[in-house]
Design an enzyme around this catalytic site. Sequence first.
Site, mmCIF file in Angstrom:
data_model
loop_
_atom_site.group_PDB
_atom_site.id
_atom_site.type_symbol
_atom_site.label_atom_id
_atom_site.label_comp_id
_atom_site.label_asym_id
_atom_site.label_seq_id
_atom_site.Cartn_x
_atom_site.Cartn_y
_atom_site.Cartn_z
ATOM 1 N N ARG A 171 17.736 23.264 20.076
ATOM 2 C CA ARG A 171 16.960 22.017 20.183
ATOM 3 C C ARG A 171 16.418 21.657 18.802
ATOM 4 N NH1 ARG A 171 14.972 21.667 25.983
ATOM 5 N NH2 ARG A 171 16.634 22.840 26.994
ATOM 6 N N GLU A 200 13.858 20.501 17.505
ATOM 7 C CA GLU A 200 12.441 20.236 17.816
ATOM 8 C C GLU A 200 11.700 19.937 16.529
ATOM 9 O OE1 GLU A 200 10.668 20.070 20.507
ATOM 10 O OE2 GLU A 200 11.897 21.003 22.076
ATOM 11 N N ARG A 223 5.172 27.587 20.261
ATOM 12 C CA ARG A 223 6.046 27.825 21.422
ATOM 13 C C ARG A 223 7.378 27.073 21.367
ATOM 14 N NH1 ARG A 223 3.567 24.920 26.509
ATOM 15 N NH2 ARG A 223 3.762 22.774 25.868
ATOM 16 N N HIS A 224 7.620 26.409 20.247
ATOM 17 C CA HIS A 224 8.905 25.724 20.072
ATOM 18 C C HIS A 224 9.667 26.303 18.889
ATOM 19 C CE1 HIS A 224 6.856 22.452 22.357
ATOM 20 N NE2 HIS A 224 8.062 22.369 22.895
ATOM 21 N N GLU A 268 4.362 26.669 30.054
ATOM 22 C CA GLU A 268 5.589 26.533 30.825
ATOM 23 C C GLU A 268 6.608 27.545 30.321
ATOM 24 O OE1 GLU A 268 7.691 22.694 30.455
ATOM 25 O OE2 GLU A 268 9.469 23.964 30.493
ATOM 26 N N SER A 310 11.787 25.632 34.025
ATOM 27 C CA SER A 310 11.782 24.421 34.841
ATOM 28 C C SER A 310 13.117 24.307 35.547
ATOM 29 C CB SER A 310 11.473 23.178 33.998
ATOM 30 O OG SER A 310 12.513 22.928 33.121
ATOM 31 N N ARG A 354 9.728 32.758 25.552
ATOM 32 C CA ARG A 354 8.421 32.326 26.084
ATOM 33 C C ARG A 354 7.908 33.326 27.111
ATOM 34 N NH1 ARG A 354 7.902 25.884 26.895
ATOM 35 N NH2 ARG A 354 8.412 25.281 24.758
HETATM 36 P P1 AMO Z 1 13.857 22.671 29.787
HETATM 37 O O1 AMO Z 1 14.211 21.671 28.770
HETATM 38 O O2 AMO Z 1 12.526 22.569 30.436
HETATM 39 O O3 AMO Z 1 14.911 22.623 30.996
HETATM 40 O O4 AMO Z 1 14.046 24.121 29.175
HETATM 41 C C1 AMO Z 1 13.969 25.260 29.999
HETATM 42 C C2 AMO Z 1 13.088 26.310 29.358
HETATM 43 O O5 AMO Z 1 13.561 26.635 28.066
HETATM 44 C C3 AMO Z 1 12.509 26.971 27.217
HETATM 45 N N1 AMO Z 1 12.527 26.078 26.035
HETATM 46 C C4 AMO Z 1 12.221 26.465 24.772
HETATM 47 N N2 AMO Z 1 11.844 27.652 24.264
HETATM 48 C C5 AMO Z 1 11.607 27.723 22.942
HETATM 49 N N3 AMO Z 1 11.734 26.684 22.084
HETATM 50 C C6 AMO Z 1 12.109 25.477 22.545
HETATM 51 N N4 AMO Z 1 12.247 24.456 21.689
HETATM 52 C C7 AMO Z 1 12.373 25.325 23.942
HETATM 53 N N5 AMO Z 1 12.760 24.294 24.734
HETATM 54 C C8 AMO Z 1 12.841 24.774 25.979
HETATM 55 C C9 AMO Z 1 11.232 26.798 28.005
HETATM 56 C C10 AMO Z 1 11.645 25.850 29.113
HETATM 57 O O6 AMO Z 1 10.856 26.001 30.263
HETATM 58 N N6 AMO Z 1 18.383 22.247 31.943
HETATM 59 C C11 AMO Z 1 16.965 22.436 32.180
HETATM 60 C C12 AMO Z 1 16.706 23.584 33.123
HETATM 61 C C13 AMO Z 1 17.224 23.383 34.521
HETATM 62 O O7 AMO Z 1 16.824 22.406 35.186
HETATM 63 O O8 AMO Z 1 18.065 24.188 34.969
HETATM 64 C C14 AMO Z 1 16.246 22.657 30.860
HETATM 65 O O9 AMO Z 1 16.844 22.927 29.835
HETATM 66 O O10 AMO Z 1 10.851 28.053 28.517
#
Ligand code: AMO
Length: 438
Positions: free
Chosen positions: A216, A218, A224-225, A361, A364, A412
């Site tokens: 990502r 980000e 946490r990202h 979180e 999800s 996380r």
């Molecule tokens: P989502 O975008 O909420 O859902 O991502 C799912 C989980 O991935 C982790 N996460 C991250 N951890 C660290 N850095 C980041 N930048 C980051 N972005 C996300 C989190 C988050 O809860 N496809 C859907 C899931 C689904 O519906 O099956 C998805 O990607 O813990």
Amino acid sequence: MSEVKNRTSMSLTPADADSEVVVQGWAQDVRNLGGISFLQLRDRYGIVQVTAPKKRTAPEVMEIMASLSRESVVRVTGTAKASEQAKGGVEVLPTRLEVLSAAAVPLPMGVIDKVNVEPDTRFDHRFMDLRKPEARAVFEIKSTVLALIDQYLVDNGFVEIFTPKLVASGAEGGATLFELRYFDKTAYLAQSPQLYKQMLMSTGLDRVFEIGPAFRAEPSDTVRHVSEFISFDGEMAYIDSQRDVQRMIEGCTQAVIGGVIERCQKQLELLGANVSLPKAPYPIIAYQDAVEMVNDEGMKLALGEDLGTEGEKLLGEVMARQGNEMYWIEEYPEEAKPFYIMEKDGTPYSYSFDLDYKGQEISSGGQREHRYDRLVARMEKKGLDPAAFNFYLEAFRFGMPPHGGWGLGIERLVQKMLDLPNIREAILFPRDRIRLVP
Ligand code: AMO
């Protein structure tokens, strides 16, 4: 000739007294006190003390002791001797000392020095940082987490899959896509296995899971990202409702945290981490109630808005007061959720959930829209071009069972379980907006 035993700090015990042993590792500390020299030799498991009294040690060994730089890798051959002062009740009197790899001076950072090293320095020289047992403990625990997940999912009839990380379209919104050249085409790094795990629901592989990297872009610099993380994804067909999915995650997180408590005593102790098994079943909070709860704590969120870092944290505090570490937030407005989530007909809500752990979180998911026409309509509503997703949509035109699934960020989970201040502590070589090396 008696056999010389290759020992680790863990396997060396007073029972080895008087036998010849070999120990190998890093010279953590060397003290030359004239009549006697001490070497603290560190390996993966701990420390072995090497004690060299001048009178009883070969001059060439004393010479190496005198010039040995900290963190050099050495092999010591010698006689084990019971000793009350030494850690583990045993020390080694060296007959031979070989420097396998001399460490340059000065070190980029100390391993045992008690001075506070800036996180940036630690991550710049991560190999050195990871010589600290407590830094490594996180990864021994993370490895156990992954093994426990595998076990739980396989026991529940899931098949482990690997989906492409080089993809032609993203599933989680354009804003966080990493673009790259793919021969004469444009490609992206996969943000999640979303489209592929769903396509597999139309194949007969009706329970799948994947543990793999997700990317990502980000832009936010938070604790946490990161731009590369390990995503644990699951997808299951023929669900009656999202509850089937939630039950699976609940069982899995219970097995994982319980398993870590059972298997990782030593590592948890090193980290001073006090992990407890979250109370189950995890309470369910409707999104609307969550907004009300954080507003009662002083926030001013409007309905429809994301809880955000601050809201999640406040909600975590409220839940902690009730003795709850893990809890669901569900019934999110469909507008706030991706195109693949099913709408709750006649309401502005969706069949979706988040799982929060101590105010953050970690996962999800939800029930998916498996009806082709509805799915296309939802894509259009979100401003996506269905043509860019033909390869995915095709799987919905020839028999797609109802299904649902989740994504859970491994780091996380580890971060919150161990109360680490920053997600980066749970990543060997973190990637973020600024960091691309090491
Ligand atoms: P989502 O975008 O909420 O859902 O991502 C799912 C989980 O991935 C982790 N996460 C991250 N951890 C660290 N850095 C980041 N930048 C980051 N972005 C996300 C989190 C988050 O809860 N496809 C859907 C899931 C689904 O519906 O099956 C998805 O990607 O813990």
